[in-house]
Design a protein around this motif. Structure first.
Motif, PDB file in Angstrom:
ATOM      1  N   VAL A  50      37.355   5.279  29.852  1.00 30.77           N
ATOM      2  CA  VAL A  50      35.929   4.976  29.691  1.00 30.77           C
ATOM      3  C   VAL A  50      35.222   5.166  31.038  1.00 30.77           C
ATOM      4  N   PRO A  51      34.119   5.946  31.081  1.00 31.99           N
ATOM      5  CA  PRO A  51      33.362   6.100  32.346  1.00 31.99           C
ATOM      6  C   PRO A  51      32.657   4.795  32.718  1.00 31.99           C
ATOM      7  N   ILE A  52      32.232   4.703  33.960  1.00 29.70           N
ATOM      8  CA  ILE A  52      31.582   3.481  34.449  1.00 29.70           C
ATOM      9  C   ILE A  52      30.070   3.684  34.515  1.00 29.70           C
ATOM     10  N   SER A  53      29.348   2.566  34.511  1.00 26.69           N
ATOM     11  CA  SER A  53      27.897   2.624  34.639  1.00 26.69           C
ATOM     12  C   SER A  53      27.496   2.802  36.106  1.00 26.69           C
ATOM     13  N   PHE A  54      26.208   3.107  36.346  1.00 29.64           N
ATOM     14  CA  PHE A  54      25.724   3.266  37.723  1.00 29.64           C
ATOM     15  C   PHE A  54      25.822   1.943  38.479  1.00 29.64           C
ATOM     16  N   GLY A  55      25.572   0.829  37.791  1.00 26.66           N
ATOM     17  CA  GLY A  55      25.674  -0.475  38.435  1.00 26.66           C
ATOM     18  C   GLY A  55      27.078  -0.768  38.912  1.00 26.66           C
ATOM     19  N   GLU A  56      28.078  -0.446  38.068  1.00 20.46           N
ATOM     20  CA  GLU A  56      29.470  -0.646  38.481  1.00 20.46           C
ATOM     21  C   GLU A  56      29.813   0.240  39.670  1.00 20.46           C
ATOM     22  N   ALA A  57      29.300   1.465  39.665  1.00 18.57           N
ATOM     23  CA  ALA A  57      29.561   2.389  40.769  1.00 18.57           C
ATOM     24  C   ALA A  57      28.930   1.873  42.068  1.00 18.57           C
ATOM     25  N   LEU A  58      27.685   1.337  41.981  1.00 21.34           N
ATOM     26  CA  LEU A  58      27.025   0.794  43.155  1.00 21.34           C
ATOM     27  C   LEU A  58      27.783  -0.423  43.690  1.00 21.34           C
ATOM     28  N   HIS A  59      28.265  -1.257  42.774  1.00 23.31           N
ATOM     29  CA  HIS A  59      29.047  -2.425  43.153  1.00 23.31           C
ATOM     30  C   HIS A  59      30.306  -2.002  43.898  1.00 23.31           C
ATOM     31  N   HIS A  60      30.947  -0.951  43.420  1.00 20.95           N
ATOM     32  CA  HIS A  60      32.181  -0.451  44.040  1.00 20.95           C
ATOM     33  C   HIS A  60      31.902   0.093  45.441  1.00 20.95           C
ATOM     34  N   VAL A  61      30.812   0.871  45.587  1.00 21.39           N
ATOM     35  CA  VAL A  61      30.474   1.438  46.901  1.00 21.39           C
ATOM     36  C   VAL A  61      30.169   0.324  47.902  1.00 21.39           C
ATOM     37  N   TYR A  62      29.437  -0.689  47.465  1.00 20.56           N
ATOM     38  CA  TYR A  62      29.088  -1.790  48.367  1.00 20.56           C
ATOM     39  C   TYR A  62      30.339  -2.478  48.896  1.00 20.56           C
ATOM     40  N   PHE A  63      31.301  -2.777  48.023  1.00 16.64           N
ATOM     41  CA  PHE A  63      32.494  -3.490  48.472  1.00 16.64           C
ATOM     42  C   PHE A  63      33.474  -2.580  49.195  1.00 16.64           C
ATOM     43  N   LEU A  64      33.322  -1.262  49.012  1.00 17.30           N
ATOM     44  CA  LEU A  64      34.136  -0.348  49.797  1.00 17.30           C
ATOM     45  C   LEU A  64      33.844  -0.482  51.299  1.00 17.30           C
ATOM     46  N   LEU A  65      32.585  -0.836  51.614  1.00 14.72           N
ATOM     47  CA  LEU A  65      32.221  -1.007  53.021  1.00 14.72           C
ATOM     48  C   LEU A  65      33.069  -2.077  53.694  1.00 14.72           C
ATOM     49  N   TYR A  66      33.551  -3.034  52.910  1.00 12.95           N
ATOM     50  CA  TYR A  66      34.343  -4.137  53.459  1.00 12.95           C
ATOM     51  C   TYR A  66      35.834  -3.978  53.136  1.00 12.95           C
ATOM     52  N   GLY A  67      36.205  -2.760  52.689  1.00 14.35           N
ATOM     53  CA  GLY A  67      37.612  -2.496  52.378  1.00 14.35           C
ATOM     54  C   GLY A  67      38.098  -3.218  51.146  1.00 14.35           C
ATOM     55  N   GLN A  68      37.195  -3.530  50.221  1.00 12.37           N
ATOM     56  CA  GLN A  68      37.548  -4.267  49.004  1.00 12.37           C
ATOM     57  C   GLN A  68      37.072  -3.483  47.772  1.00 12.37           C
ATOM     58  N   PRO A  69      37.741  -2.408  47.408  1.00 14.08           N
ATOM     59  CA  PRO A  69      37.313  -1.634  46.212  1.00 14.08           C
ATOM     60  C   PRO A  69      37.380  -2.489  44.951  1.00 14.08           C
ATOM     61  N   SER A  70      36.397  -2.322  44.098  1.00  9.13           N
ATOM     62  CA  SER A  70      36.328  -3.136  42.879  1.00  9.13           C
ATOM     63  C   SER A  70      36.785  -2.393  41.643  1.00  9.13           C
ATOM     64  N   LEU A  71      37.106  -1.088  41.781  1.00  7.81           N
ATOM     65  CA  LEU A  71      37.547  -0.292  40.630  1.00  7.81           C
ATOM     66  C   LEU A  71      39.040  -0.007  40.742  1.00  7.81           C
ATOM     67  N   PRO A  72      39.732   0.049  39.637  1.00  6.01           N
ATOM     68  CA  PRO A  72      41.170   0.381  39.676  1.00  6.01           C
ATOM     69  C   PRO A  72      41.399   1.792  40.218  1.00  6.01           C
ATOM     70  N   TYR A  73      42.568   1.985  40.809  1.00  9.15           N
ATOM     71  CA  TYR A  73      42.898   3.285  41.382  1.00  9.15           C
ATOM     72  C   TYR A  73      43.134   4.285  40.257  1.00  9.15           C
ATOM     73  N   VAL A  74      42.631   5.500  40.428  1.00  8.05           N
ATOM     74  CA  VAL A  74      42.866   6.605  39.475  1.00  8.05           C
ATOM     75  C   VAL A  74      43.295   7.828  40.253  1.00  8.05           C
ATOM     76  N   HIS A  75      44.049   8.717  39.589  1.00  5.63           N
ATOM     77  CA  HIS A  75      44.526   9.934  40.227  1.00  5.63           C
ATOM     78  C   HIS A  75      43.459  11.019  40.094  1.00  5.63           C
ATOM     79  N   ASP A  76      42.563  11.039  41.052  1.00  8.06           N
ATOM     80  CA  ASP A  76      41.489  12.055  41.090  1.00  8.06           C
ATOM     81  C   ASP A  76      41.198  12.339  42.563  1.00  8.06           C
TER      82      ASP A  76
END
Length: 363
Positions: A50-76
Protein backbone atom coordinates in the motif's frame (compact mmCIF):
# COMPACT_ATOMS: atom_id res chain seq x y z
CA UNK A 1 4.37 57.61 18.70
CA UNK A 2 6.92 58.57 16.08
CA UNK A 3 9.60 56.59 17.90
CA UNK A 4 7.45 53.43 17.97
CA UNK A 5 6.73 53.69 14.24
CA UNK A 6 10.43 54.16 13.55
CA UNK A 7 11.23 51.12 15.70
CA UNK A 8 8.61 49.03 13.86
CA UNK A 9 10.02 50.06 10.48
CA UNK A 10 13.51 49.16 11.64
CA UNK A 11 12.36 45.70 12.76
CA UNK A 12 10.54 45.09 9.49
CA UNK A 13 13.63 46.13 7.53
CA UNK A 14 15.71 43.80 9.70
CA UNK A 15 13.35 40.90 9.06
CA UNK A 16 13.45 41.61 5.32
CA UNK A 17 17.24 41.67 5.40
CA UNK A 18 17.38 38.36 7.27
CA UNK A 19 14.99 36.73 4.81
CA UNK A 20 17.12 38.01 1.94
CA UNK A 21 20.30 36.70 3.55
CA UNK A 22 18.74 33.29 4.23
CA UNK A 23 16.94 32.95 0.90
CA UNK A 24 19.19 30.05 -0.16
CA UNK A 25 18.49 28.29 3.11
CA UNK A 26 14.76 28.86 2.68
CA UNK A 27 14.84 27.43 -0.85
CA UNK A 28 16.72 24.36 0.35
CA UNK A 29 14.29 23.95 3.25
CA UNK A 30 11.35 24.12 0.83
CA UNK A 31 13.05 21.52 -1.35
CA UNK A 32 13.69 19.25 1.63
CA UNK A 33 10.19 19.42 3.14
CA UNK A 34 8.24 19.55 -0.12
CA UNK A 35 10.24 17.65 -2.71
CA UNK A 36 11.40 14.97 -0.25
CA UNK A 37 7.90 13.96 0.88
CA UNK A 38 6.67 14.06 -2.73
CA UNK A 39 9.40 11.59 -3.75
CA UNK A 40 8.51 9.26 -0.86
CA UNK A 41 4.80 9.61 -1.67
CA UNK A 42 5.49 8.73 -5.31
CA UNK A 43 8.07 5.97 -4.81
CA UNK A 44 7.49 4.31 -1.47
CA UNK A 45 5.37 1.15 -1.38
CA UNK A 46 5.01 -0.46 2.03
CA UNK A 47 5.58 -4.16 2.81
CA UNK A 48 1.82 -4.62 2.53
CA UNK A 49 1.88 -3.17 -0.99
CA UNK A 50 0.00 0.00 0.00
CA UNK A 51 1.45 3.46 -0.93
CA UNK A 52 1.71 6.15 1.74
CA UNK A 53 0.01 9.52 1.95
CA UNK A 54 1.86 12.86 1.66
CA UNK A 55 1.38 13.43 5.39
CA UNK A 56 3.04 10.12 6.24
CA UNK A 57 5.89 10.97 3.87
CA UNK A 58 6.36 14.40 5.49
CA UNK A 59 6.33 12.79 8.93
CA UNK A 60 9.03 10.35 7.80
CA UNK A 61 11.25 13.10 6.34
CA UNK A 62 10.97 15.18 9.52
CA UNK A 63 12.07 12.32 11.77
CA UNK A 64 14.82 11.34 9.36
CA UNK A 65 16.53 14.58 10.38
CA UNK A 66 16.95 13.08 13.86
CA UNK A 67 17.94 9.61 12.62
CA UNK A 68 14.53 8.16 13.53
CA UNK A 69 12.80 6.92 10.34
CA UNK A 70 9.10 6.29 10.84
CA UNK A 71 8.53 4.01 7.82
CA UNK A 72 9.51 0.33 7.60
CA UNK A 73 12.54 -0.53 5.52
CA UNK A 74 11.85 -1.57 1.90
CA UNK A 75 14.17 -2.84 -0.82
CA UNK A 76 14.17 0.13 -3.19
CA UNK A 77 17.41 1.81 -4.26
CA UNK A 78 15.77 5.24 -4.58
CA UNK A 79 14.20 5.03 -1.11
CA UNK A 80 17.50 3.81 0.36
CA UNK A 81 19.33 6.75 -1.26
CA UNK A 82 16.83 9.22 0.17
CA UNK A 83 17.12 7.66 3.63
CA UNK A 84 20.90 8.08 3.47
CA UNK A 85 21.07 11.60 1.94
CA UNK A 86 18.30 13.41 3.84
CA UNK A 87 19.72 13.12 7.43
CA UNK A 88 23.12 14.82 6.81
CA UNK A 89 21.61 17.30 4.38
CA UNK A 90 18.89 18.19 6.87
CA UNK A 91 21.32 18.52 9.76
CA UNK A 92 23.51 20.88 7.71
CA UNK A 93 20.44 22.87 6.74
CA UNK A 94 19.26 23.18 10.34
CA UNK A 95 22.74 24.11 11.56
CA UNK A 96 23.19 26.79 8.90
CA UNK A 97 19.63 28.07 8.97
CA UNK A 98 18.03 27.82 12.37
CA UNK A 99 21.18 28.22 14.45
CA UNK A 100 22.57 31.16 12.44
CA UNK A 101 19.16 32.83 12.28
CA UNK A 102 18.81 32.56 16.06
CA UNK A 103 22.35 33.82 16.52
CA UNK A 104 21.71 36.90 14.38
CA UNK A 105 18.46 37.60 16.20
CA UNK A 106 20.17 37.61 19.60
CA UNK A 107 23.34 39.24 18.30
CA UNK A 108 21.43 42.42 17.52
CA UNK A 109 21.12 43.01 21.25
CA UNK A 110 24.92 42.83 21.58
CA UNK A 111 25.71 45.11 18.62
CA UNK A 112 27.61 42.25 17.03
CA UNK A 113 29.47 42.96 13.77
CA UNK A 114 27.30 40.58 11.81
CA UNK A 115 24.14 42.15 13.22
CA UNK A 116 25.37 45.61 12.18
CA UNK A 117 26.09 44.26 8.70
CA UNK A 118 22.55 42.89 8.44
CA UNK A 119 21.03 46.18 9.64
CA UNK A 120 23.03 48.31 7.20
CA UNK A 121 21.97 46.08 4.31
CA UNK A 122 18.51 47.58 4.79
CA UNK A 123 19.79 51.15 4.47
CA UNK A 124 20.32 53.34 1.45
CA UNK A 125 21.36 56.99 1.44
CA UNK A 126 22.45 56.82 5.08
CA UNK A 127 25.40 58.59 6.70
CA UNK A 128 28.40 56.76 8.14
CA UNK A 129 30.00 58.57 11.10
CA UNK A 130 33.48 57.38 12.11
CA UNK A 131 34.31 58.28 15.70
CA UNK A 132 32.11 58.12 18.79
CA UNK A 133 33.75 61.01 20.60
CA UNK A 134 32.16 64.34 21.45
CA UNK A 135 32.20 65.64 17.87
CA UNK A 136 30.94 62.37 16.38
CA UNK A 137 28.13 62.15 18.93
CA UNK A 138 26.98 65.70 18.18
CA UNK A 139 27.02 64.96 14.46
CA UNK A 140 24.92 61.84 15.01
CA UNK A 141 22.47 63.73 17.21
CA UNK A 142 22.04 66.44 14.60
CA UNK A 143 21.54 63.92 11.77
CA UNK A 144 18.97 61.94 13.75
CA UNK A 145 17.05 65.12 14.54
CA UNK A 146 16.77 65.50 10.75
CA UNK A 147 15.44 61.90 10.56
CA UNK A 148 18.54 60.64 8.76
CA UNK A 149 19.67 57.03 9.10
CA UNK A 150 23.11 56.87 10.71
CA UNK A 151 25.71 54.14 11.28
CA UNK A 152 28.58 54.82 13.70
CA UNK A 153 32.01 53.20 13.61
CA UNK A 154 34.24 53.34 16.67
CA UNK A 155 37.54 51.57 17.35
CA UNK A 156 37.34 51.47 21.15
CA UNK A 157 34.61 49.83 23.19
CA UNK A 158 35.28 52.30 26.03
CA UNK A 159 34.94 55.46 23.91
CA UNK A 160 33.12 58.36 25.55
CA UNK A 161 29.71 58.06 23.91
CA UNK A 162 29.47 54.37 23.03
CA UNK A 163 26.98 53.66 25.83
CA UNK A 164 24.88 56.71 24.98
CA UNK A 165 24.64 55.70 21.32
CA UNK A 166 23.61 52.18 22.23
CA UNK A 167 20.99 53.47 24.63
CA UNK A 168 19.58 55.50 21.73
CA UNK A 169 19.52 52.36 19.50
CA UNK A 170 22.00 53.82 16.99
CA UNK A 171 23.72 51.06 14.95
CA UNK A 172 27.26 51.04 16.33
CA UNK A 173 30.09 48.99 14.87
CA UNK A 174 33.09 48.41 17.12
CA UNK A 175 35.86 47.74 14.63
CA UNK A 176 39.24 48.99 13.46
CA UNK A 177 38.71 51.33 10.52
CA UNK A 178 41.95 50.01 9.00
CA UNK A 179 40.32 46.59 8.59
CA UNK A 180 39.30 45.91 4.96
CA UNK A 181 35.95 44.59 6.21
CA UNK A 182 35.07 47.58 8.39
CA UNK A 183 33.53 50.03 5.90
CA UNK A 184 31.82 47.31 3.81
CA UNK A 185 29.99 46.26 6.98
CA UNK A 186 28.43 49.74 7.10
CA UNK A 187 27.12 49.36 3.52
CA UNK A 188 29.17 52.42 2.58
CA UNK A 189 28.70 51.72 -1.13
CA UNK A 190 25.05 52.79 -0.74
CA UNK A 191 25.69 55.61 1.75
CA UNK A 192 25.17 59.25 0.79
CA UNK A 193 27.95 60.63 2.99
CA UNK A 194 30.69 59.70 5.44
CA UNK A 195 31.89 61.89 8.31
CA UNK A 196 35.46 61.16 9.45
CA UNK A 197 35.45 62.55 12.99
CA UNK A 198 38.11 60.60 14.86
CA UNK A 199 40.90 62.42 16.72
CA UNK A 200 43.57 61.10 14.31
CA UNK A 201 44.22 63.04 11.08
CA UNK A 202 45.88 60.08 9.37
CA UNK A 203 43.05 57.72 10.30
CA UNK A 204 40.49 60.22 8.97
CA UNK A 205 42.34 60.47 5.66
CA UNK A 206 42.60 56.68 5.36
CA UNK A 207 38.88 56.33 6.03
CA UNK A 208 38.07 58.95 3.40
CA UNK A 209 40.26 57.27 0.77
CA UNK A 210 38.77 53.83 1.49
CA UNK A 211 35.24 55.24 1.33
CA UNK A 212 35.88 56.91 -2.04
CA UNK A 213 37.33 53.65 -3.36
CA UNK A 214 34.16 51.77 -2.41
CA UNK A 215 31.76 54.58 -3.37
CA UNK A 216 33.22 57.18 -5.79
CA UNK A 217 30.14 59.40 -5.45
CA UNK A 218 30.01 59.52 -1.66
CA UNK A 219 30.19 62.93 0.01
CA UNK A 220 33.19 63.05 2.35
CA UNK A 221 33.50 65.32 5.38
CA UNK A 222 36.84 65.14 7.22
CA UNK A 223 37.77 66.56 10.59
CA UNK A 224 41.43 67.60 10.60
CA UNK A 225 43.50 69.30 13.29
CA UNK A 226 46.16 70.49 10.82
CA UNK A 227 44.81 73.61 9.12
CA UNK A 228 47.35 73.46 6.27
CA UNK A 229 46.46 69.86 5.61
CA UNK A 230 42.74 70.61 5.58
CA UNK A 231 43.23 73.19 2.85
CA UNK A 232 45.23 70.77 0.69
CA UNK A 233 42.70 68.00 1.16
CA UNK A 234 39.85 70.36 0.31
CA UNK A 235 41.51 71.45 -2.94
CA UNK A 236 42.91 68.14 -4.19
CA UNK A 237 40.54 65.56 -2.73
CA UNK A 238 37.32 67.53 -3.33
CA UNK A 239 36.10 66.85 0.19
CA UNK A 240 34.77 69.00 3.01
CA UNK A 241 37.89 69.17 5.19
CA UNK A 242 37.20 71.08 8.40
CA UNK A 243 39.99 72.16 10.71
CA UNK A 244 38.99 72.28 14.37
CA UNK A 245 41.34 75.18 14.98
CA UNK A 246 40.03 77.22 12.06
CA UNK A 247 36.46 76.64 13.19
CA UNK A 248 37.15 77.50 16.81
CA UNK A 249 39.52 80.42 16.30
CA UNK A 250 36.97 83.01 15.06
CA UNK A 251 34.51 82.11 17.79
CA UNK A 252 37.13 82.32 20.51
CA UNK A 253 38.61 85.58 19.22
CA UNK A 254 35.25 87.30 18.85
CA UNK A 255 34.04 85.98 22.20
CA UNK A 256 37.10 87.56 23.79
CA UNK A 257 36.34 90.87 22.08
CA UNK A 258 32.57 90.94 22.32
CA UNK A 259 30.44 88.74 24.62
CA UNK A 260 27.34 89.67 22.59
CA UNK A 261 28.43 87.40 19.72
CA UNK A 262 27.08 83.92 20.33
CA UNK A 263 28.28 82.28 17.11
CA UNK A 264 30.62 83.03 14.21
CA UNK A 265 31.74 81.33 11.01
CA UNK A 266 33.37 82.09 7.68
CA UNK A 267 31.34 82.31 4.48
CA UNK A 268 33.98 82.49 1.80
CA UNK A 269 36.08 85.51 2.74
CA UNK A 270 33.36 87.00 4.93
CA UNK A 271 33.32 86.66 8.71
CA UNK A 272 29.69 86.13 9.71
CA UNK A 273 28.38 86.53 13.25
CA UNK A 274 25.18 85.77 15.10
CA UNK A 275 24.17 88.06 17.96
CA UNK A 276 21.22 89.08 20.12
CA UNK A 277 19.80 92.61 20.07
CA UNK A 278 17.26 93.88 22.56
CA UNK A 279 15.00 96.63 21.29
CA UNK A 280 16.03 99.45 23.64
CA UNK A 281 17.21 102.34 21.49
CA UNK A 282 16.87 102.74 17.72
CA UNK A 283 15.23 99.41 17.03
CA UNK A 284 11.70 100.07 18.40
CA UNK A 285 9.50 101.21 15.53
CA UNK A 286 11.69 99.63 12.80
CA UNK A 287 10.39 96.64 10.94
CA UNK A 288 12.42 93.53 10.07
CA UNK A 289 12.85 94.54 6.43
CA UNK A 290 14.31 97.92 7.39
CA UNK A 291 16.90 96.26 9.62
CA UNK A 292 17.90 94.00 6.75
CA UNK A 293 18.00 96.76 4.12
CA UNK A 294 19.83 99.34 6.26
CA UNK A 295 22.27 97.10 8.10
CA UNK A 296 22.34 93.79 6.21
CA UNK A 297 21.08 91.96 9.30
CA UNK A 298 19.16 88.74 8.61
CA UNK A 299 16.57 88.16 11.35
CA UNK A 300 16.71 84.54 12.53
CA UNK A 301 14.20 84.77 15.35
CA UNK A 302 12.17 87.23 17.36
CA UNK A 303 11.50 86.74 21.06
CA UNK A 304 8.48 88.63 22.39
CA UNK A 305 6.81 88.15 25.76
CA UNK A 306 8.52 84.80 26.21
CA UNK A 307 7.37 83.44 22.84
CA UNK A 308 9.80 82.83 20.00
CA UNK A 309 9.00 83.36 16.34
CA UNK A 310 11.45 81.88 13.84
CA UNK A 311 12.10 83.85 10.65
CA UNK A 312 9.83 86.82 11.45
CA UNK A 313 8.13 88.39 8.45
CA UNK A 314 9.53 91.58 6.95
CA UNK A 315 6.69 93.86 8.01
CA UNK A 316 6.92 92.81 11.67
CA UNK A 317 7.56 95.99 13.71
CA UNK A 318 9.98 95.84 16.62
CA UNK A 319 8.63 96.76 20.06
CA UNK A 320 10.52 97.83 23.15
CA UNK A 321 11.77 94.75 25.00
CA UNK A 322 11.80 92.48 21.94
CA UNK A 323 14.93 90.38 21.46
CA UNK A 324 16.08 89.83 17.91
CA UNK A 325 18.59 87.18 16.85
CA UNK A 326 20.50 88.62 13.90
CA UNK A 327 22.99 87.13 11.46
CA UNK A 328 25.25 89.57 9.62
CA UNK A 329 28.80 90.09 8.46
CA UNK A 330 31.05 91.48 11.19
CA UNK A 331 31.22 95.05 9.70
CA UNK A 332 27.42 95.10 9.34
CA UNK A 333 27.06 93.87 12.89
CA UNK A 334 29.30 96.72 14.10
CA UNK A 335 27.14 99.27 12.28
CA UNK A 336 23.97 97.84 13.79
CA UNK A 337 25.48 97.82 17.24
CA UNK A 338 26.56 101.44 16.87
CA UNK A 339 23.05 102.35 15.72
CA UNK A 340 21.45 100.70 18.77
CA UNK A 341 24.08 102.21 21.09
CA UNK A 342 24.26 98.94 23.04
CA UNK A 343 27.45 98.25 24.95
CA UNK A 344 26.17 95.17 26.83
CA UNK A 345 24.25 92.08 25.76
CA UNK A 346 20.65 91.60 26.93
CA UNK A 347 20.71 90.82 30.63
CA UNK A 348 18.68 87.60 30.15
CA UNK A 349 20.63 86.30 27.14
CA UNK A 350 21.28 82.93 28.70
CA UNK A 351 21.06 79.62 26.88
CA UNK A 352 18.69 78.04 29.39
CA UNK A 353 16.26 80.96 29.05
CA UNK A 354 16.52 81.72 25.37
CA UNK A 355 16.63 78.05 24.29
CA UNK A 356 16.15 77.52 20.55
CA UNK A 357 17.47 80.92 19.45
CA UNK A 358 21.00 79.80 20.21
CA UNK A 359 22.52 78.02 17.21
CA UNK A 360 24.61 74.94 17.84
CA UNK A 361 28.32 75.60 18.08
CA UNK A 362 30.73 73.57 16.02
CA UNK A 363 32.97 71.02 17.70
Amino acid sequence: MFGSRRHLRANLRYLRALLRRFRTTLVLAAGLFVLGPLLFHWRYIGPDGVPISFGEALHHVYFLLYGQPSLPYVHDWAIEALNVVIPPAGIALVADGVVRFAYLYFARHKNDKEWIEVVTETMKGHVVVCGAGRVGYRVVTQLREMDKDVVVVEKREDAAFVSALRDENVPLLIDDTRSPLCLPRTNVKHASAIVCATDDDLANLNIALDARKLNPNIRVVIRLFDEDLSGKVRDTFKAEALSSSSLAAPAMALAAMDPRIIHSFHLGKHLMVVSLFEAREGLPGLNISAIRDRFGGLALSLMRDGHEQLHPVGDEVMRAGDVLTVQASYPEYCRLRAFTNEADPPIFAHQDQIGPVWPRKAG
